[in-house]
Design an enzyme around this catalytic site. Structure first.
Site, PDB file in Angstrom:
ATOM      1  N   ARG A  14      36.452  28.528  43.092  1.00  0.00           N
ATOM      2  CA  ARG A  14      37.690  29.126  43.594  1.00  0.00           C
ATOM      3  C   ARG A  14      37.388  30.060  44.750  1.00  0.00           C
ATOM      4  O   ARG A  14      36.796  31.125  44.565  1.00  0.00           O
ATOM      5  CB  ARG A  14      38.410  29.896  42.481  1.00  0.00           C
ATOM      6  CG  ARG A  14      39.679  30.597  42.970  1.00  0.00           C
ATOM      7  CD  ARG A  14      40.621  31.017  41.851  1.00  0.00           C
ATOM      8  NE  ARG A  14      40.110  32.115  41.051  1.00  0.00           N
ATOM      9  CZ  ARG A  14      40.848  32.775  40.149  1.00  0.00           C
ATOM     10  NH1 ARG A  14      42.105  32.420  39.929  1.00  0.00           N
ATOM     11  NH2 ARG A  14      40.306  33.760  39.445  1.00  0.00           N
ATOM     12  N   ASP A  28      41.047  41.215  34.917  1.00  0.00           N
ATOM     13  CA  ASP A  28      40.613  40.946  36.282  1.00  0.00           C
ATOM     14  C   ASP A  28      41.688  41.473  37.221  1.00  0.00           C
ATOM     15  O   ASP A  28      42.579  42.223  36.799  1.00  0.00           O
ATOM     16  CB  ASP A  28      40.305  39.462  36.502  1.00  0.00           C
ATOM     17  CG  ASP A  28      41.535  38.558  36.434  1.00  0.00           C
ATOM     18  OD1 ASP A  28      42.662  39.087  36.270  1.00  0.00           O
ATOM     19  OD2 ASP A  28      41.371  37.339  36.536  1.00  0.00           O
TER      20      ASP A  28
END
Length: 528
Positions: free
Chosen positions: A162, A444
């Site tokens: 990603r 996160d």
């Protein structure tokens, strides 16, 4: 180290970094930047315009101009064998030990993350590329301080990478005097060094694409893939990308996103945490919008349920995998009772996804791979996926996607939790760690965004009242911040300066008149 003309690297080239920052790789990056940077800027301007329309009261809806794409019959290109079975995917930053453990975890796939679980300082970004280069060639190892040696098993997970979202720059590299896109930087270096190697093995290159807000942004990625494959001598359609549907506007364009990437598509993922943040952000100016405590906004909330089922139906209609979202729960080794409660939560989450028809899902910890795998195996048995399960019963309208509930309760405990998590995560992020276990949840950037955006919105909404009747105000938030900072400093080890700075940042972002688009934009400028 020599660099091509008009390419400037404004950072320290540590030993080993020159294997990534080669003249040829930088020249390839410059080629992509010159071709596509003007379009990226146009699309970011279009984002701002659409956000302004919502601020002015225009509610999102499916696009009339692309009705034919939604209503016509087409499917994505066939999946490669390596992506047919994705029951459990594990995610995490591109740290060396993490890569080894994730690839060895027993998951079907590992998403190596340069984005939300990774602090994008220079060392993390380039060392991450070095780590992937070594992992792909199976020469990666890690020696821990206790003497343990980590190496890859014979059987490892499929690798997906990603890159950063379109909104982020890479400030350390300039082409023709301009900063390059962070996502393009991550993609270009990964694909240049590893694209042909992975293609020859039938193992990729495979990607995850974050934070898209429109099918035009997907078209930009597709055009980048086409040019990159041509430049590197890789067959058209070899690159496969899964798009995270983690913004409200993208949920109205899922068919169109799959269509734009149809030669390069590997399906869609329900990026639940960023999706909640996106809903709060897009309706920040709507006085009637308000969500309850973060812990109560689950996948069974009306707007989340509608979004997840529409994603599933859309993917399977187009022959594409539908991958479920991240369970933030993690194993709790110190407390067997709490641990079983957490595992039960993961089981329920994955059982719901598998029962709905999802083809796989995400976990954040190796200890949860087999827990999640069992729930999908119960439903799939020996089938690689459930793409044949067509959800024609699902009829998600625009009003269903915009049914933002629950609105209550908002509690002092929930407000304190948002402040505590925001400070704790931001402090860790500033210290170089973008993936942090906090209060037995894996946090996160996405979950930190929910925390600070909820506080900002509660202050401004007339519905932002605590269960005991008190209004959430700037003064209340400012009074609670020092108390929660003290708790955080009591929980962490080592230098506390980052957390004091984090508390000041959290206060500024949650109480400012203007809503900061992404917390990482301003923070990134502070990184080396």
């Amino acid at each position: 180290m020599s660099v091509p003309s008009a390419v400037v690297v404004q950072a320290l080239i540590k030993p080993g970094f020159d294997a990534i920052l080669t003249p040829a790789a930088l020249q390839f990056l410059a080629r992509l930047h010159r071709e596509f940077e003007p379009r990226r800027r146009q699309l970011l301007a279009a984002r701002a315009e659409r956000a302004g329309q919502i601020d002015r009261g225009q509610r999102p809806d499916f696009l009339p101009a692309t009705r034919s794409v939604r209503e016509s019959s087409w499917q994505i290109a066939p999946l490669p064998p390596a992506l047919e079975c994705r029951r459990v995917e594990i995610t995490g930053p591109v740290e060396r030990k993490m890569i080894i453990n994730a690839l060895n975890s027993g998951a079907d796939a590992y998403m190596a993350d340069f984005e939300d679980s990774n602090t994008p300082n220079w060392d993390n970004q380039i060392q991450g590329q070095v780590n992937l280069l070594d992992a792909i060639r199976r020469r990666i190892s890690f020696s821990s301080p206790d003497g343990r040696i980590y190496r890859l098993n014979d059987k490892i997970a499929a690798l997906l990478v990603r890159p950063r979202g379109w909104h982020l720059d890479e400030k350390h590299v300039r082409v023709d005097g301009e900063r390059v896109s962070g996502g393009l930087f991550d993609f270009a270096l990964f694909i240049y060094h590893n694209g042909r190697e992975l293609a020859e093995r039938g193992q990729g290159p495979f990607l995850y694409l974050p934070k898209l807000e429109s099918h035009q942004e997907a078209r930009l990625w597709n055009d980048i893939f086409v040019l990159a494959q041509r430049e590197l001598g890789i067959a058209h359609g070899t690159i496969k990308a899964t798009v995270l549907i983690e913004t409200l506007l993208a949920a109205f364009e899922m068919d169109e996103i799959l269509y734009e990437l149809r030669d390069h598509s590997a399906g869609l993922n329900a990026g639940r945490w960023d999706y909640i943040f996106s809903c709060i952000k897009k309706f920040r100016s709507d006085s009637q919008f308000c969500l309850a405590d973060r812990a109560l906004v689950t996948m069974t909330a009306p707007f989340m349920r509608a979004y997840s089922l529409l994603l599933l139906k859309t993917c399977h209609r187009r022959g594409a995998p539908a991958i479920g979202g991240m369970s933030a729960l993690i194993p709790i080794k110190r407390d067997p009772v709490a641990n079983e409660r957490a595992l039960a939560g993961v089981r329920a989450d994955k059982a719901r996804e598998a029962g709905d028809g999802y083809d796989g899902s995400w976990v954040a910890h190796p200890g949860l791979v087999q827990v999640a795998m069992l729930e999908f195996t119960r439903v799939l048995d020996n089938r690689p996926n459930q793409i044949g399960k067509q959800r024609e019963d699902v009829q998600a309208r625009a009003a269903d996607l915009l049914r933002f509930e629950p609105e209550a309760p908002i509690t002092e405990a929930g407000l304190r939790m948002n402040i505590n998590v925001g400070i704790h995560y931001l402090g860790s992020w500033l210290g170089g760690n973008g993936c942090v276990p906090i209060h037995d949840l894996m946090e996160d950037a996405a979950t930190a965004e929910i925390s600070r955006s909820q506080v900002w919105q509660w202050i401004r909404s007339p519905k932002g009242r605590l269960q005991d009747g008190r209004k959430v105000t700037v003064d209340l938030v400012r009074a609670l911040i020092p108390e929660e900072l003290a708790k955080v400093k009591g929980e962490v080890e080592g230098e506390s300066g980052n957390y004091e700075r984090a508390a000041r940042i959290f206060e500024a972002m949650s109480t400012s008149e203007q809503f900061p688009e992404f917390l990482t934009l301003a923070l990134y400028e502070e990184l080396e």
